[in-house]
Design a protein around this motif. Structure first.
Motif, PDB file in Angstrom:
ATOM      1  N   GLY A  37       0.819  -1.209   0.000  1.00 20.33           N
ATOM      2  CA  GLY A  37       0.000   0.000   0.000  1.00 20.33           C
ATOM      3  C   GLY A  37       0.849   1.253   0.000  1.00 20.33           C
ATOM      4  N   GLY A  38       0.175   2.392  -0.006  1.00 19.67           N
ATOM      5  CA  GLY A  38       0.894   3.660   0.052  1.00 19.67           C
ATOM      6  C   GLY A  38       0.103   4.792  -0.554  1.00 19.67           C
ATOM      7  N   ALA A  39       0.180   5.951   0.084  1.00 20.01           N
ATOM      8  CA  ALA A  39      -0.554   7.123  -0.388  1.00 20.01           C
ATOM      9  C   ALA A  39      -0.108   7.553  -1.777  1.00 20.01           C
ATOM     10  CB  ALA A  39      -0.385   8.275   0.599  1.00 20.01           C
ATOM     11  N   ASP A  40       1.195   7.396  -2.073  1.00 17.68           N
ATOM     12  CA  ASP A  40       1.704   7.798  -3.393  1.00 17.68           C
ATOM     13  C   ASP A  40       1.110   6.929  -4.494  1.00 17.68           C
ATOM     14  OD1 ASP A  40       3.093   5.639  -2.287  1.00 17.68           O
ATOM     15  OD2 ASP A  40       4.933   6.082  -3.404  1.00 17.68           O
ATOM     16  N   LYS A  41       0.976   5.635  -4.222  1.00 18.86           N
ATOM     17  CA  LYS A  41       0.374   4.725  -5.207  1.00 18.86           C
ATOM     18  C   LYS A  41      -1.111   5.044  -5.406  1.00 18.86           C
ATOM     19  CE  LYS A  41       3.407   0.746  -4.488  1.00 18.86           C
ATOM     20  NZ  LYS A  41       3.440  -0.671  -4.062  1.00 18.86           N
ATOM     21  N   ALA A  42      -1.793   5.335  -4.297  1.00 19.64           N
ATOM     22  CA  ALA A  42      -3.216   5.693  -4.389  1.00 19.64           C
ATOM     23  C   ALA A  42      -3.373   6.961  -5.209  1.00 19.64           C
ATOM     24  CB  ALA A  42      -3.807   5.871  -2.985  1.00 19.64           C
ATOM     25  N   ARG A  43      -2.522   7.949  -4.976  1.00 19.81           N
ATOM     26  CA  ARG A  43      -2.585   9.213  -5.713  1.00 19.81           C
ATOM     27  C   ARG A  43      -2.318   8.988  -7.209  1.00 19.81           C
ATOM     28  NH1 ARG A  43      -4.810  14.059  -6.055  1.00 19.81           N
ATOM     29  NH2 ARG A  43      -4.484  14.406  -3.853  1.00 19.81           N
ATOM     30  N   GLU A  44      -1.381   8.118  -7.528  1.00 21.66           N
ATOM     31  CA  GLU A  44      -1.075   7.818  -8.938  1.00 21.66           C
ATOM     32  C   GLU A  44      -2.303   7.264  -9.659  1.00 21.66           C
ATOM     33  OE1 GLU A  44       1.637   4.512 -11.230  1.00 21.66           O
ATOM     34  OE2 GLU A  44       2.491   5.436  -9.432  1.00 21.66           O
ATOM     35  N   GLN A  45      -3.012   6.341  -8.993  1.00 25.23           N
ATOM     36  CA  GLN A  45      -4.220   5.769  -9.597  1.00 25.23           C
ATOM     37  C   GLN A  45      -5.336   6.810  -9.687  1.00 25.23           C
ATOM     38  OE1 GLN A  45      -4.363   2.860 -11.116  1.00 25.23           O
ATOM     39  NE2 GLN A  45      -2.235   2.506 -10.527  1.00 25.23           N
ATOM     40  N   THR A  46      -5.450   7.638  -8.652  1.00 27.27           N
ATOM     41  CA  THR A  46      -6.476   8.689  -8.653  1.00 27.27           C
ATOM     42  C   THR A  46      -6.240   9.661  -9.796  1.00 27.27           C
ATOM     43  OG1 THR A  46      -6.732   8.500  -6.253  1.00 27.27           O
ATOM     44  CG2 THR A  46      -7.544  10.513  -7.264  1.00 27.27           C
ATOM     45  N   ASP A  47      -4.995  10.046 -10.003  1.00 28.02           N
ATOM     46  CA  ASP A  47      -4.660  10.964 -11.101  1.00 28.02           C
ATOM     47  C   ASP A  47      -4.992  10.342 -12.455  1.00 28.02           C
ATOM     48  OD1 ASP A  47      -3.777  12.799  -9.243  1.00 28.02           O
ATOM     49  OD2 ASP A  47      -1.648  12.398  -9.552  1.00 28.02           O
ATOM     50  N   ALA A  48      -4.712   9.041 -12.591  1.00 26.03           N
ATOM     51  CA  ALA A  48      -5.019   8.349 -13.846  1.00 26.03           C
ATOM     52  C   ALA A  48      -6.524   8.307 -14.079  1.00 26.03           C
ATOM     53  CB  ALA A  48      -4.428   6.935 -13.828  1.00 26.03           C
ATOM     54  N   ILE A  49      -7.290   8.035 -13.028  1.00 28.30           N
ATOM     55  CA  ILE A  49      -8.753   8.021 -13.148  1.00 28.30           C
ATOM     56  C   ILE A  49      -9.255   9.400 -13.570  1.00 28.30           C
ATOM     57  CG2 ILE A  49     -10.922   7.828 -11.839  1.00 28.30           C
ATOM     58  CD1 ILE A  49      -9.487   5.651 -10.138  1.00 28.30           C
ATOM     59  N   ALA A  50      -8.724  10.441 -12.937  1.00 22.19           N
ATOM     60  CA  ALA A  50      -9.162  11.811 -13.246  1.00 22.19           C
ATOM     61  C   ALA A  50      -8.875  12.168 -14.703  1.00 22.19           C
ATOM     62  CB  ALA A  50      -8.483  12.807 -12.310  1.00 22.19           C
ATOM     63  N   ARG A  51      -7.763  11.668 -15.242  1.00 21.72           N
ATOM     64  CA  ARG A  51      -7.453  11.938 -16.665  1.00 21.72           C
ATOM     65  C   ARG A  51      -8.435  11.216 -17.583  1.00 21.72           C
ATOM     66  NH1 ARG A  51      -2.164  11.454 -14.696  1.00 21.72           N
ATOM     67  NH2 ARG A  51      -2.024   9.277 -15.391  1.00 21.72           N
ATOM     68  N   LEU A  52      -8.812   9.989 -17.200  1.00 25.51           N
ATOM     69  CA  LEU A  52      -9.725   9.193 -18.019  1.00 25.51           C
ATOM     70  C   LEU A  52     -11.171   9.676 -17.908  1.00 25.51           C
ATOM     71  CD1 LEU A  52      -8.286   5.674 -17.147  1.00 25.51           C
ATOM     72  CD2 LEU A  52      -8.189   6.772 -19.401  1.00 25.51           C
ATOM     73  N   ASN A  53     -11.563  10.058 -16.686  1.00 25.48           N
ATOM     74  CA  ASN A  53     -12.949  10.456 -16.431  1.00 25.48           C
ATOM     75  C   ASN A  53     -12.939  11.433 -15.257  1.00 25.48           C
ATOM     76  OD1 ASN A  53     -15.610  10.574 -15.347  1.00 25.48           O
ATOM     77  ND2 ASN A  53     -16.126   8.655 -16.365  1.00 25.48           N
ATOM     78  N   PRO A  54     -12.943  12.734 -15.536  1.00 22.47           N
ATOM     79  CA  PRO A  54     -12.852  13.723 -14.455  1.00 22.47           C
ATOM     80  C   PRO A  54     -13.901  13.547 -13.355  1.00 22.47           C
ATOM     81  CG  PRO A  54     -12.525  14.791 -16.566  1.00 22.47           C
ATOM     82  CD  PRO A  54     -12.935  13.369 -16.860  1.00 22.47           C
ATOM     83  N   MET A  55     -15.125  13.187 -13.726  1.00 25.24           N
ATOM     84  CA  MET A  55     -16.168  13.001 -12.711  1.00 25.24           C
ATOM     85  C   MET A  55     -15.788  11.878 -11.754  1.00 25.24           C
ATOM     86  SD  MET A  55     -18.872  10.951 -11.618  1.00 25.24           S
ATOM     87  CE  MET A  55     -19.486   9.995 -12.992  1.00 25.24           C
ATOM     88  N   ARG A  56     -15.331  10.751 -12.282  1.00 24.32           N
ATOM     89  CA  ARG A  56     -14.923   9.637 -11.424  1.00 24.32           C
ATOM     90  C   ARG A  56     -13.728  10.029 -10.563  1.00 24.32           C
ATOM     91  NH1 ARG A  56     -16.438   4.243 -13.059  1.00 24.32           N
ATOM     92  NH2 ARG A  56     -15.150   3.576 -11.302  1.00 24.32           N
ATOM     93  N   GLY A  57     -12.841  10.859 -11.100  1.00 17.70           N
ATOM     94  CA  GLY A  57     -11.706  11.339 -10.318  1.00 17.70           C
ATOM     95  C   GLY A  57     -12.161  12.134  -9.111  1.00 17.70           C
ATOM     96  N   HIS A  58     -13.133  13.022  -9.316  1.00 22.52           N
ATOM     97  CA  HIS A  58     -13.671  13.799  -8.186  1.00 22.52           C
ATOM     98  C   HIS A  58     -14.347  12.877  -7.163  1.00 22.52           C
ATOM     99  CE1 HIS A  58     -12.713  17.755  -9.660  1.00 22.52           C
ATOM    100  NE2 HIS A  58     -13.334  17.534 -10.807  1.00 22.52           N
TER     101      HIS A  58
END
Length: 199
Positions: A37-58
């Motif tokens: 686990g790790g906050a940096d890994k979670a943030r990386e996935q969150t950023d990728a989601i936001a690029r693919l679908n901004p609503m899902r990122g929020h």
């Protein structure tokens, strides 16, 4: 660990798989570093989601902020998601649930009223009003009416589990109003529809 590796493999096979990335955010944000686990890994996935679908990122950011009990970020991110998908009851419900957990009942009702004003024919809006009424003990008559309307004319895709929950909520709102015999009937109906309903 097996679930994590399967989600990681799904992302490796399809980098646009938002659901797998979403599941990884949940894992990375709660698992210790020793388990991957790790906050940096979670943030990386969150950023990728936001690029693919901004609503899902929020939505993801709002969910993480909910866990952190960061009310300002929850409100900002959930309202940003609502702006991008104003007809999605799921987002309004998530924000209302956050307010309910904080016992900010007026904000919970107001959030759902925003959706009802936009989609007055969707029976889920009044149903969720009934849920908040049940939790809060407020607006019980309106809550009962909303749940009864949902039961009388449920959406076409509603399954037994949701209908069982609807009768459960009806029983709870009736019980709060002191209508005990009607409440028992609603609970019985809930169990008849789905005997596995543990609630």
């Amino acid at each position: 660990a097996r679930a994590r590796s399967e989600f990681e493999r799904a992302v490796a096979l399809d980098s646009r798989n938002i659901d797998a990335r979403d599941a990884l955010v949940d894992f990375y944000s709660v698992a210790p570093a020793a388990m991957g686990g790790g906050a940096d890994k979670a943030r990386e996935q969150t950023d990728a989601i936001a690029r693919l679908n901004p609503m899902r990122g929020h939505l993801v950011l709002g969910r993480l902020a909910t866990r952190a009990n960061d009310a300002a970020t929850v409100e900002r991110e959930m309202n940003a998601a609502i702006t991008l998908a104003p007809d999605s009851v799921r987002i309004y419900s998530a924000l209302a649930n956050f307010y309910a957990a904080q016992k900010q009942w007026p904000k919970a009702f107001a959030t759902l009223d925003r959706y009802i004003a936009r989609r007055p024919r969707d029976p889920y809006g009044p149903y969720y009003i009934g849920r908040i009424a049940t939790l809060s003990g407020l607006e019980l008559t309106r809550g009962e009416q909303g749940i009864r309307a949902f039961i009388a004319k449920p959406p076409a895709d509603v399954g037994a589990m949701v209908m069982s929950l609807a009768y459960l909520r009806l029983g709870q709102v009736l019980e709060r109003q002191g209508k005990h015999a009607e409440a028992i009937n609603a609970f019985d109906q809930s169990i008849r529809i789905d005997p596995r309903n543990a609630e």
